[in-house]
Motif scaffolding. Structure first.
Motif, mmCIF file in Angstrom:
data_model
loop_
_atom_site.group_PDB
_atom_site.id
_atom_site.type_symbol
_atom_site.label_atom_id
_atom_site.label_comp_id
_atom_site.label_asym_id
_atom_site.label_seq_id
_atom_site.Cartn_x
_atom_site.Cartn_y
_atom_site.Cartn_z
ATOM 1 N N LEU A 191 -32.049 -45.234 -71.441
ATOM 2 C CA LEU A 191 -33.271 -44.500 -71.113
ATOM 3 C C LEU A 191 -34.376 -45.463 -70.705
ATOM 4 C CD1 LEU A 191 -35.019 -41.953 -70.987
ATOM 5 C CD2 LEU A 191 -35.466 -42.230 -73.430
ATOM 6 N N SER A 192 -34.569 -46.540 -71.462
ATOM 7 C CA SER A 192 -35.615 -47.507 -71.134
ATOM 8 C C SER A 192 -35.364 -48.139 -69.769
ATOM 9 C CB SER A 192 -35.678 -48.597 -72.210
ATOM 10 O OG SER A 192 -36.081 -48.070 -73.452
ATOM 11 N N ARG A 193 -34.093 -48.458 -69.486
ATOM 12 C CA ARG A 193 -33.768 -49.073 -68.204
ATOM 13 C C ARG A 193 -34.079 -48.125 -67.042
ATOM 14 N NH1 ARG A 193 -28.874 -49.846 -69.081
ATOM 15 N NH2 ARG A 193 -27.902 -48.216 -67.804
ATOM 16 N N VAL A 194 -33.738 -46.838 -67.218
ATOM 17 C CA VAL A 194 -33.998 -45.862 -66.151
ATOM 18 C C VAL A 194 -35.496 -45.684 -65.932
ATOM 19 C CG1 VAL A 194 -33.816 -43.428 -65.508
ATOM 20 C CG2 VAL A 194 -31.829 -44.626 -66.439
ATOM 21 N N LEU A 195 -36.257 -45.605 -67.020
ATOM 22 C CA LEU A 195 -37.712 -45.458 -66.889
ATOM 23 C C LEU A 195 -38.310 -46.661 -66.158
ATOM 24 C CD1 LEU A 195 -38.687 -43.984 -70.385
ATOM 25 C CD2 LEU A 195 -38.636 -42.781 -68.197
ATOM 26 N N HIS A 196 -37.838 -47.863 -66.481
ATOM 27 C CA HIS A 196 -38.323 -49.065 -65.786
ATOM 28 C C HIS A 196 -37.980 -49.005 -64.304
ATOM 29 C CE1 HIS A 196 -40.038 -51.387 -69.019
ATOM 30 N NE2 HIS A 196 -38.942 -51.276 -69.769
ATOM 31 N N GLN A 197 -36.792 -48.525 -63.970
ATOM 32 C CA GLN A 197 -36.403 -48.411 -62.565
ATOM 33 C C GLN A 197 -37.294 -47.429 -61.816
ATOM 34 O OE1 GLN A 197 -32.274 -47.340 -63.004
ATOM 35 N NE2 GLN A 197 -31.561 -49.464 -63.025
ATOM 36 N N LEU A 198 -37.615 -46.307 -62.473
ATOM 37 C CA LEU A 198 -38.486 -45.307 -61.839
ATOM 38 C C LEU A 198 -39.905 -45.846 -61.675
ATOM 39 C CD1 LEU A 198 -37.279 -42.039 -63.638
ATOM 40 C CD2 LEU A 198 -36.648 -42.879 -61.364
#
Length: 248
Positions: A191-198
């Motif tokens: 989840l943290s990785r996806v939020l950073h990507q967004l």
């Protein structure tokens, strides 16, 4: 709470909106008002199911406890929604626990009172069946989402859903991020990785529990492009089948 206020609360609930004044008067004599502070548990997994509940205000979390401390979040119950009815019909203990995530006001309808009301009012029985069917459809969509969507799609879907519920692009996460991850069947790290990507793609801005969707339409287009790029490879198909079996 006095009689007039309780009657007003009941009459404003969708389930009881069309019952007769006589039925409403009888109902309010058996309904119990429950107020929970944030963090308090209404019942535990395995407790005897002896009533159904309607959320007047606040937010309830239904979850399955884990011995490792990583509880599985099943569902969030918001104002106007009910929970606990299915276990009454099955005469089974609760297979989950219920915890208040915010100061919450509940209306508790005892089992005998609910069954008597359903026998007296076909309209209420129909409305309750519609509510249970809607929640079943929601669970089926969750299975589909977890089986057929990748991590980015699930996170975007959740952000857009919360934005729709809160009516703004500047949303407040209703759960801590580790619980959001559990709800989406993701690890907290994913989840943290996806939020950073967004964030890196200038689609969202994150500040603690607050997230600003810079352009909802762009986020929807991005989600659609993710869907097109997510191919049903043999590896993905095996994962999807395993996830579906897990939910069934």
């Amino acid at each position: 709470m006095n009689k007039i206020n309780l009657q007003g609360l009941l009459s404003n609930q969708a389930l009881f909106r069309h019952i007769s004044p006589f039925e409403l008067d009888a109902l309010q004599k058996e309904v119990v008002k429950l107020e929970l502070d944030k963090g308090l548990t209404l019942f535990q997994k395995g407790d005897l199911a002896d009533g159904s509940y309607i959320v007047v205000y606040g937010l309830m979390k239904l979850g399955i406890p884990s011995s490792h401390g990583n509880d599985k979040v099943l569902e969030l119950i918001r104002p106007g929604q009910s929970f606990g009815e299915a276990m009454l019909f099955l005469d089974e203990p609760y297979p989950f626990y219920a915890e208040a995530l915010e100061p919450t006001l509940l209306l508790r309808l005892p089992k005998n009172a609910l069954f008597r009301l359903l026998e007296q009012s076909p309209l209420i029985a129909k409305q309750m069946m519609a509510g249970l069917s809607s929640r079943l459809l929601g669970f089926m969509r969750d299975v589909e989402r977890h089986s057929l969507q990748n991590a980015k799609q699930r996170v975007i879907d959740y952000l857009l859903q919360v934005s729709g519920i809160q009516g703004t692009a500047n949303i407040r996460l209703e759960l801590k991020k580790n619980l959001v991850a559990s709800l989406l069947n993701l690890s907290p790290e994913t989840l943290s990785r996806v939020l950073h990507q967004l964030v890196d793609d200038d689609l969202i801005q994150v500040s603690g529990s607050h997230i600003r969707i810079t352009c909802p339409e762009s986020l929807k287009v991005y989600q659609h492009s993710e869907a097109l790029n997510f191919r049903q490879t043999p590896e993905n198909l095996m994962k999807n089948n395993a996830t579906a079996r897990h939910f069934i």
